[in-house]
Motif scaffolding. Structure first.
Motif, PDB file in Angstrom:
ATOM      1  N   UNK A 104       0.819  -1.221   0.000  1.00 51.17           N
ATOM      2  CA  UNK A 104       0.000   0.000   0.000  1.00 51.17           C
ATOM      3  C   UNK A 104       0.846   1.261   0.000  1.00 51.17           C
ATOM      4  N   UNK A 105       1.839   1.322   0.900  1.00 52.94           N
ATOM      5  CA  UNK A 105       2.613   2.569   0.980  1.00 52.94           C
ATOM      6  C   UNK A 105       3.460   2.748  -0.274  1.00 52.94           C
ATOM      7  N   UNK A 106       4.011   1.670  -0.818  1.00 48.93           N
ATOM      8  CA  UNK A 106       4.881   1.823  -1.985  1.00 48.93           C
ATOM      9  C   UNK A 106       4.066   2.088  -3.251  1.00 48.93           C
ATOM     10  N   UNK A 107       3.017   1.318  -3.468  1.00 47.03           N
ATOM     11  CA  UNK A 107       2.240   1.512  -4.698  1.00 47.03           C
ATOM     12  C   UNK A 107       1.602   2.905  -4.750  1.00 47.03           C
ATOM     13  N   UNK A 108       0.962   3.295  -3.670  1.00 45.71           N
ATOM     14  CA  UNK A 108       0.141   4.513  -3.726  1.00 45.71           C
ATOM     15  C   UNK A 108       0.934   5.817  -3.534  1.00 45.71           C
ATOM     16  N   UNK A 109       2.236   5.699  -3.327  1.00 42.94           N
ATOM     17  CA  UNK A 109       3.064   6.914  -3.353  1.00 42.94           C
ATOM     18  C   UNK A 109       3.929   6.939  -4.613  1.00 42.94           C
ATOM     19  N   UNK A 110       3.743   5.957  -5.488  1.00 43.20           N
ATOM     20  CA  UNK A 110       4.553   5.873  -6.717  1.00 43.20           C
ATOM     21  C   UNK A 110       3.791   6.457  -7.900  1.00 43.20           C
ATOM     22  N   UNK A 111       4.477   6.550  -9.021  1.00 45.10           N
ATOM     23  CA  UNK A 111       3.845   7.022 -10.259  1.00 45.10           C
ATOM     24  C   UNK A 111       2.761   6.083 -10.759  1.00 45.10           C
ATOM     25  N   UNK A 112       2.733   4.868 -10.222  1.00 41.19           N
ATOM     26  CA  UNK A 112       1.696   3.928 -10.623  1.00 41.19           C
ATOM     27  C   UNK A 112       0.391   4.197  -9.896  1.00 41.19           C
ATOM     28  N   UNK A 113       0.503   4.742  -8.683  1.00 37.01           N
ATOM     29  CA  UNK A 113      -0.688   4.792  -7.835  1.00 37.01           C
ATOM     30  C   UNK A 113      -1.131   6.167  -7.390  1.00 37.01           C
ATOM     31  N   UNK A 114      -0.384   7.211  -7.742  1.00 35.85           N
ATOM     32  CA  UNK A 114      -0.852   8.551  -7.374  1.00 35.85           C
ATOM     33  C   UNK A 114      -0.622   9.519  -8.525  1.00 35.85           C
ATOM     34  N   UNK A 115      -1.300  10.635  -8.466  1.00 33.59           N
ATOM     35  CA  UNK A 115      -1.124  11.670  -9.494  1.00 33.59           C
ATOM     36  C   UNK A 115       0.353  11.989  -9.651  1.00 33.59           C
ATOM     37  N   UNK A 116       0.832  11.942 -10.875  1.00 39.59           N
ATOM     38  CA  UNK A 116       2.274  11.980 -11.105  1.00 39.59           C
ATOM     39  C   UNK A 116       2.861  13.374 -10.901  1.00 39.59           C
ATOM     40  N   UNK A 117       2.030  14.375 -10.954  1.00 44.90           N
ATOM     41  CA  UNK A 117       2.533  15.712 -10.664  1.00 44.90           C
ATOM     42  C   UNK A 117       2.556  15.946  -9.147  1.00 44.90           C
TER      43      UNK A 117
END
Lengths: 406, 406
Positions: free
Chosen positions: B142-155
């Motif tokens: 959860x912490x890795x996916x959703x703070x990455x470019x895969x899981x959160x707005x990339x800007x």
């Protein structure tokens, strides 16, 4: 005059007059706005009598490309100005001198380069720049090495990376280069004649995989402070001089993206040159010149970057790990080739094109040039991770030309 | 009380009293400072009558490790607090609740976990945590996916990465994990009995090459918001509960660094367990439990991360590039294995050790455990880029134990 508003010409003159050491006291200054009005105002301010001049470049709070308009941060003016200052320090003489940066007005006052021409125009006129490969390889080796963990204090590098976080301009690249060309998008823009090529880009799984890897590096790999938009329209040249301009896309990214931008744009000109210049003999000779330039840029870059590494490395482990430098340079070459390919593909089917190809007057000839550019671009993208030498790119260019020249 | 100074116990009590919803009106609070005094003050504040309690954790402006002392930014308190809040949002129940963060005093008021124990202690007592692999794999995915470019707005990710630039604490990792153990350094710390091992680490070219690659990724690859120090001393456990604490090393780095920290620390305990617990049968069984846990952590992480990717991916190209997910997960596995190895090596010859091995009372047995840990660590580092399954790590552990158990 401290709050942001687009400058009038007379305001630009007043501002220029206050720059010390440029114009004589009481000079009669003339002003001409020479920007294309899409992103920035560019005032050319000149004293006829002394012949002295300078440029006032002011960011506009929006971008206009092919009729569309969207809001854009004025902070790019700070990023451009800070990047120019850094680049000037690391690669003296290879960027315009910065006289002043005004954050409130989002403007930079800088050296006038109107005795140079935009390199893309020079290439379209088949002009040769015998010092260009030397100059641009120095620019690349110096700016990339000395802003990376290899060449600068690694804690200061992190702080500096924070000052160059550039989400809006990175998004333009992420969308227009690494996404739109490979899908149906209203941002795409290509001639109906190459619909088959556009369709092939959308369905090529091997291509998508490689672009995804290159996109991932663009999003995550903070190797060095990049120029970020180093095409031949961002380079002013004379036979004896090279000046890199417009680093408003600067951010910490993969080094190969800058190197690939230069190579990709030379190869776009190559694809256009197949049908463009006066006679077949001079055409053939100019194509060879372009390929030699590509090779020379990489070869000189490789030599200069390794020299910095051997003499100025600050990373103790990198300095003593046997084989690491060779591996690093090989990955850098491969990234450069991959990004060169991405840059070529987007200029054919994506939003923003290049004059090298768009201005070919004969539609059939233009179509052929587009197909050649795409064939080179796809070969570079698909083959990047297997490339062991810059000859891979040269060979791909020759192969595409031979296959499609017809 | 707004300017920074180390709190007294009575100040800590007053501060705790003002947190809403924890203590009854007029409660008689007691306070005990339970930190180790090296980096932080940790006040445990409790109301005997209601049984309610909380923790006030205040950063000290210096670090003390093994007698040395150096100044350290108080900003790590902000980073810790912001990371805890993010982790709590993304992995509910798996970190302590944050009641308050005070930037001037560099302190965080948070949930008291004294009904849990530090996982390293639990492992040293051969306790089992049947939910741990499930919990920690959820935390990681959860912490890795959703703070990455895969899981959160990339800007937004780029802006967030800017808030977690953490030069001083990254430098500790860069020096102590990715440099000192492979050279002569006053930071190193090991028993004279394993001088041969230390010497081998300093002269192993293949090892240096692989560590240079892993170090480069740590320095440049901003994949996701890491915990940054996820060893078993940063995890509180009960049989039914897992709480990750102390994310003051948080920064945007390679995901495998967090996953590898957990795996490496379980394998350090494995190396120590060979000679540690009561009888041979229970030892064998506990060693198997540790290896099963390593396998289960990766397997569950892999499944959960892929599920997020398939359901919540925000990167359009990543979503449609065939084979990209498999390639990404393979690289993530390999990074995790490589970083696990780095974490093991540094705990044997570097500055900071682990109790799992240091507290083995018999010197000969301790030496054997150290050699096993180094053998596993080196195998993981050298083999990481060829690993295709988590079994690579399991097999390396078994091999080292079999070879050196004697």
């Amino acid at each position: 005059m401290s709050e942001y508003h687009p400058l009038t010409e007379s305001e630009a003159i007043e501002l220029a007059r206050r720059i010390e050491g440029v114009f004589p006291q009481g000079a009669e200054l003339t002003c001409r706005e020479i920007g294309d009005g899409n992103l920035n105002l560019v005032f050319h301010i000149r004293d006829e009598q002394s012949g002295r001049s300078l440029i006032v470049k002011q960011a506009l709070p929006y971008a206009k490309v092919v009729g569309e308009s969207w809001p854009l941060t004025l902070d790019r003016s700070r990023i451009e100005s800070e990047a120019l200052i850094q680049e000037g320090r690391l690669a003296p003489g290879l960027v315009p001198k910065v006289y002043k940066y005004d954050p409130d007005l989002a403007l930079t006052v800088m050296e006038d380069l109107s005795d140079h021409i935009i390199m893309r125009s020079g290439l379209m006129q088949c002009r040769r720049y015998p010092l260009f490969a030397d100059h641009i390889s120095t620019f690349l080796a110096n700016t990339l090495f000395f802003t990376s963990d290899l060449g600068m204090n690694q804690q200061e590098k992190k702080v500096q990376a924070g000052r160059f976080i550039n989400p809006e301009l990175c998004k333009i690249t992420e969308d227009l280069i690494f996404d739109d060309p490979y899908t149906v998008s209203s941002n795409n823009n290509y001639d109906a004649a190459i619909e088959d090529e556009a369709e092939a880009l959308r369905t090529d799984e091997k291509l998508h995989f490689e672009v995804a890897l290159l996109r991932e590096k663009f999003l995550t790999q903070g190797q060095a402070l990049l120029h970020g938009d180093l095409h031949t329209g961002s380079i002013f040249v004379r036979e004896d001089s090279t000046k890199v301009i417009d680093p408003e896309f600067a951010y910490y990214g993969p080094m190969g993206f800058d190197i690939g931008a230069v190579i990709g744009n030379l190869l776009l000109n190559y694809a256009g040159q197949l049908h463009w210049s006066a006679d077949e003999a001079s055409r053939t000779s100019y194509r060879e010149y372009l390929l030699e330039t590509v090779k020379s840029i990489w070869t000189q870059f490789d030599r200069k970057f390794r020299a910095h590494w051997n003499e100025k490395n600050v990373d103790r482990l990198a300095a003593r790990a046997a084989g690491y430098q060779d591996d690093y340079m090989r990955r850098l070459l491969q990234d450069s080739i991959g990004y060169a390919g991405c840059k070529m593909v987007r200029r054919i089917v994506g939003l923003a094109h290049v004059a090298d190809i768009d201005r070919i007057p004969d539609a059939a000839v233009r179509e052929k040039a587009q197909r050649i550019a795409l064939r080179i671009g796809k070969a570079l993208i698909k083959g990047n991770r297997g490339a062991e030498s810059i000859d891979f790119a040269i060979d791909a260019a020759r192969e595409a030309a031979a296959a499609l020249k017809g």
